[in-house]
Design a protein around this motif. Structure first.
Motif, PDB file in Angstrom:
ATOM      1  N   ASP A   1      -5.224   3.698 -17.838  1.00  0.00           N
ATOM      2  CA  ASP A   1      -3.986   4.355 -18.237  1.00  0.00           C
ATOM      3  C   ASP A   1      -2.864   4.139 -17.235  1.00  0.00           C
ATOM      4  O   ASP A   1      -1.714   4.447 -17.517  1.00  0.00           O
ATOM      5  CB  ASP A   1      -4.227   5.859 -18.414  1.00  0.00           C
TER       6      ASP A   1
ATOM      7  N   ASP B   1      -1.905   1.227 -16.139  1.00  0.00           N
ATOM      8  CA  ASP B   1      -1.271  -0.074 -16.335  1.00  0.00           C
ATOM      9  C   ASP B   1       0.180   0.126 -16.748  1.00  0.00           C
ATOM     10  O   ASP B   1       0.560   1.135 -17.320  1.00  0.00           O
ATOM     11  CB  ASP B   1      -1.989  -0.870 -17.435  1.00  0.00           C
ATOM     12  N   ASN B   2       1.004  -0.847 -16.466  1.00  0.00           N
ATOM     13  CA  ASN B   2       2.410  -0.777 -16.836  1.00  0.00           C
ATOM     14  C   ASN B   2       2.669  -1.342 -18.231  1.00  0.00           C
ATOM     15  O   ASN B   2       3.788  -1.716 -18.536  1.00  0.00           O
ATOM     16  CB  ASN B   2       3.259  -1.522 -15.805  1.00  0.00           C
ATOM     17  N   THR B   3       1.647  -1.400 -19.060  1.00  0.00           N
ATOM     18  CA  THR B   3       1.823  -1.896 -20.416  1.00  0.00           C
ATOM     19  C   THR B   3       2.429  -0.801 -21.285  1.00  0.00           C
ATOM     20  O   THR B   3       2.228   0.378 -21.060  1.00  0.00           O
ATOM     21  CB  THR B   3       0.478  -2.344 -21.020  1.00  0.00           C
ATOM     22  N   THR B   4       3.183  -1.218 -22.279  1.00  0.00           N
ATOM     23  CA  THR B   4       3.817  -0.280 -23.190  1.00  0.00           C
ATOM     24  C   THR B   4       2.904  -0.055 -24.388  1.00  0.00           C
ATOM     25  O   THR B   4       2.481  -1.006 -25.036  1.00  0.00           O
ATOM     26  CB  THR B   4       5.166  -0.840 -23.671  1.00  0.00           C
ATOM     27  N   ARG B   5       2.611   1.202 -24.661  1.00  0.00           N
ATOM     28  CA  ARG B   5       1.791   1.529 -25.817  1.00  0.00           C
ATOM     29  C   ARG B   5       2.681   1.649 -27.050  1.00  0.00           C
ATOM     30  O   ARG B   5       3.725   2.294 -27.013  1.00  0.00           O
ATOM     31  CB  ARG B   5       1.070   2.852 -25.615  1.00  0.00           C
ATOM     32  N   THR B   6       2.271   1.024 -28.133  1.00  0.00           N
ATOM     33  CA  THR B   6       2.965   1.169 -29.403  1.00  0.00           C
ATOM     34  C   THR B   6       1.981   1.729 -30.422  1.00  0.00           C
ATOM     35  O   THR B   6       0.767   1.566 -30.285  1.00  0.00           O
ATOM     36  CB  THR B   6       3.533  -0.167 -29.909  1.00  0.00           C
ATOM     37  N   TYR B   7       2.504   2.386 -31.421  1.00  0.00           N
ATOM     38  CA  TYR B   7       1.691   3.006 -32.452  1.00  0.00           C
ATOM     39  C   TYR B   7       2.584   3.177 -33.679  1.00  0.00           C
ATOM     40  O   TYR B   7       3.805   3.177 -33.578  1.00  0.00           O
ATOM     41  CB  TYR B   7       1.153   4.360 -31.984  1.00  0.00           C
TER      42      TYR B   7
ATOM     43  N   ARG C   1       7.369   3.022 -29.649  1.00  0.00           N
ATOM     44  CA  ARG C   1       6.831   3.113 -28.287  1.00  0.00           C
ATOM     45  C   ARG C   1       6.532   4.551 -27.939  1.00  0.00           C
ATOM     46  O   ARG C   1       7.225   5.469 -28.365  1.00  0.00           O
ATOM     47  CB  ARG C   1       7.849   2.566 -27.303  1.00  0.00           C
ATOM     48  N   TRP C   2       5.508   4.760 -27.142  1.00  0.00           N
ATOM     49  CA  TRP C   2       5.155   6.109 -26.697  1.00  0.00           C
ATOM     50  C   TRP C   2       6.013   6.528 -25.505  1.00  0.00           C
ATOM     51  O   TRP C   2       6.514   7.631 -25.458  1.00  0.00           O
ATOM     52  CB  TRP C   2       3.668   6.157 -26.338  1.00  0.00           C
ATOM     53  N   ASP C   3       6.190   5.599 -24.557  1.00  0.00           N
ATOM     54  CA  ASP C   3       6.920   5.963 -23.341  1.00  0.00           C
ATOM     55  C   ASP C   3       8.425   6.043 -23.610  1.00  0.00           C
ATOM     56  O   ASP C   3       8.971   5.319 -24.430  1.00  0.00           O
ATOM     57  CB  ASP C   3       6.635   4.971 -22.217  1.00  0.00           C
TER      58      ASP C   3
ATOM     59  N   ARG D   1       8.527  11.511 -29.873  1.00  0.00           N
ATOM     60  CA  ARG D   1       7.140  11.166 -30.142  1.00  0.00           C
ATOM     61  C   ARG D   1       6.379  12.350 -30.708  1.00  0.00           C
ATOM     62  O   ARG D   1       6.679  13.484 -30.341  1.00  0.00           O
ATOM     63  CB  ARG D   1       6.456  10.587 -28.908  1.00  0.00           C
TER      64      ARG D   1
END
Length: 63
Positions: free
Chosen positions: A3, A5-11, A21-23, A28
């Motif tokens: 969790d 990681d600097n990756t962007t979560r999408t859903y 995006r979550w961030d 949200r």
């Protein structure tokens, strides 16, 4: 991956299903304020409901 990681979560948005995006998303889990308000309106109009026992104690008691 963790969790941190600097990756962007999408859903998918629960209302319109577009990817979001979550961030840094103030609405949200929705993609926008519009989708959030549509969902709120659905609850208010009783198009959404949480299943339960209609005869549960306390539901229709008068005080």
């Amino acid at each position: 991956m963790s969790d941190t990681d600097n990756t962007t979560r999408t859903y998918p948005c629960p209302q319109c299903k577009s990817l979001t995006r979550w961030d840094n998303n103030p609405w949200r889990p929705f993609c926008s304020e519009r989708c959030k308000l549509i969902d709120l309106g659905d609850w208010a109009a009783e198009r959404h409901a949480i299943p339960g026992d209609d005869n549960a104690p306390g539901d229709s008691e008068e005080f």
